[in-house]
Design a protein around this motif. Structure first.
Motif, PDB file in Angstrom:
ATOM      1  N   UNK A  55       0.846  -1.190   0.000  1.00  2.59           N
ATOM      2  CA  UNK A  55       0.000   0.000   0.000  1.00  2.59           C
ATOM      3  C   UNK A  55       0.883   1.242   0.000  1.00  2.59           C
ATOM      4  N   UNK A  56       0.676   2.097  -0.995  1.00  3.05           N
ATOM      5  CA  UNK A  56       1.393   3.367  -1.081  1.00  3.05           C
ATOM      6  C   UNK A  56       0.445   4.483  -0.662  1.00  3.05           C
ATOM      7  N   UNK A  57       0.975   5.417   0.136  1.00  2.00           N
ATOM      8  CA  UNK A  57       0.136   6.494   0.648  1.00  2.00           C
ATOM      9  C   UNK A  57       0.788   7.850   0.437  1.00  2.00           C
ATOM     10  N   UNK A  58      -0.044   8.855   0.418  1.00  2.00           N
ATOM     11  CA  UNK A  58       0.389  10.245   0.383  1.00  2.00           C
ATOM     12  C   UNK A  58       0.594  10.673   1.838  1.00  2.00           C
ATOM     13  N   UNK A  59       1.844  10.907   2.218  1.00  2.00           N
ATOM     14  CA  UNK A  59       2.156  11.232   3.614  1.00  2.00           C
ATOM     15  C   UNK A  59       1.373  12.427   4.136  1.00  2.00           C
ATOM     16  N   UNK A  60       1.056  13.363   3.271  1.00  2.00           N
ATOM     17  CA  UNK A  60       0.338  14.568   3.710  1.00  2.00           C
ATOM     18  C   UNK A  60      -1.139  14.279   4.005  1.00  2.00           C
ATOM     19  N   UNK A  61      -1.684  13.207   3.447  1.00  2.00           N
ATOM     20  CA  UNK A  61      -3.119  12.944   3.602  1.00  2.00           C
ATOM     21  C   UNK A  61      -3.445  11.676   4.372  1.00  2.00           C
ATOM     22  N   UNK A  62      -2.507  10.754   4.475  1.00  2.00           N
ATOM     23  CA  UNK A  62      -2.802   9.467   5.111  1.00  2.00           C
ATOM     24  C   UNK A  62      -2.499   9.522   6.603  1.00  2.00           C
ATOM     25  N   UNK A  63      -3.513   9.199   7.383  1.00  2.00           N
ATOM     26  CA  UNK A  63      -3.379   9.071   8.835  1.00  2.00           C
ATOM     27  C   UNK A  63      -4.016   7.735   9.197  1.00  2.00           C
ATOM     28  N   UNK A  64      -3.208   6.792   9.624  1.00  2.00           N
ATOM     29  CA  UNK A  64      -3.684   5.427   9.875  1.00  2.00           C
ATOM     30  C   UNK A  64      -4.874   5.381  10.828  1.00  2.00           C
ATOM     31  N   UNK A  65      -4.804   6.144  11.907  1.00  2.00           N
ATOM     32  CA  UNK A  65      -5.895   6.119  12.881  1.00  2.00           C
ATOM     33  C   UNK A  65      -7.173   6.738  12.324  1.00  2.00           C
ATOM     34  N   UNK A  66      -7.040   7.864  11.618  1.00  3.77           N
ATOM     35  CA  UNK A  66      -8.209   8.505  11.011  1.00  3.77           C
ATOM     36  C   UNK A  66      -8.819   7.597   9.938  1.00  3.77           C
ATOM     37  N   UNK A  67      -7.975   6.928   9.183  1.00 10.23           N
ATOM     38  CA  UNK A  67      -8.422   5.990   8.161  1.00 10.23           C
ATOM     39  C   UNK A  67      -9.235   4.863   8.799  1.00 10.23           C
ATOM     40  N   UNK A  68      -8.729   4.304   9.894  1.00  8.94           N
ATOM     41  CA  UNK A  68      -9.433   3.220  10.591  1.00  8.94           C
ATOM     42  C   UNK A  68     -10.765   3.699  11.160  1.00  8.94           C
ATOM     43  N   UNK A  69     -10.764   4.878  11.781  1.00  8.29           N
ATOM     44  CA  UNK A  69     -12.018   5.415  12.346  1.00  8.29           C
ATOM     45  C   UNK A  69     -13.046   5.653  11.252  1.00  8.29           C
ATOM     46  N   UNK A  70     -12.598   6.184  10.122  1.00 10.02           N
ATOM     47  CA  UNK A  70     -13.519   6.453   9.017  1.00 10.02           C
ATOM     48  C   UNK A  70     -14.135   5.151   8.505  1.00 10.02           C
ATOM     49  N   UNK A  71     -13.333   4.097   8.434  1.00  8.39           N
ATOM     50  CA  UNK A  71     -13.857   2.802   7.993  1.00  8.39           C
ATOM     51  C   UNK A  71     -14.862   2.223   8.966  1.00  8.39           C
ATOM     52  N   UNK A  72     -14.609   2.414  10.259  1.00 15.13           N
ATOM     53  CA  UNK A  72     -15.523   1.905  11.283  1.00 15.13           C
ATOM     54  C   UNK A  72     -16.852   2.658  11.290  1.00 15.13           C
ATOM     55  N   UNK A  73     -16.842   3.913  10.858  1.00 16.47           N
ATOM     56  CA  UNK A  73     -18.076   4.708  10.890  1.00 16.47           C
ATOM     57  C   UNK A  73     -18.856   4.652   9.575  1.00 16.47           C
ATOM     58  N   UNK A  74     -18.329   3.970   8.572  1.00 14.38           N
ATOM     59  CA  UNK A  74     -18.974   3.888   7.264  1.00 14.38           C
ATOM     60  C   UNK A  74     -19.603   2.495   7.113  1.00 14.38           C
TER      61      UNK A  74
END
Length: 112
Positions: A55-74
């Motif tokens: 998995x390649x990410x944009x360091x300026x936009x990728x936040x592992x914890x925010x990504x996980x929370x967003x997935x849990x709320x969707x």
């Protein structure tokens, strides 16, 4: 940033075929979720029942914890993850409650 993660599949040829079929056409909401949270590229490789995700990410936009929370709320992402878990199994090194486990890079030709 590049991440490599591991996960296993259940050792059932029909389930493995179904898992691969789902990944030939992932749900649009899943692709949108990944891109929206800074995932710029993703590949999943398989050998037998072992999966490796690159998995390649944009360091300026990728936040592992925010990504996980967003997935849990969707609801749609939760639905996808629940469906995928019917095919997946933890590796022998996977902590309880975790799916994809980060791997450790032990060699990089680009590094001196």
């Amino acid at each position: 940033m590049r991440y490599c993660l591991a996960l296993d599949l259940k050792d059932d040829p029909q389930q493995i075929a179904a898992y691969e079929a789902h990944h030939r056409r992932i749900w649009p909401e899943v692709a949108q979720h990944l891109r929206r949270h800074g995932v710029t590229g993703m590949e999943i490789w398989r050998l037998g029942t072992r999966l490796v995700m690159v998995m390649d990410t944009d360091d300026a936009r990728y936040d592992r914890d925010a990504f996980a929370r967003a997935g849990e709320s969707d609801a749609r992402i939760r639905e996808w993850e629940a469906l995928m878990w019917t095919f997946q199994a933890p590796t022998p090194w996977t902590p309880p409650g975790v799916k994809w486990v980060p791997m450790t890079c032990i060699f990089d030709l680009q590094q001196p």
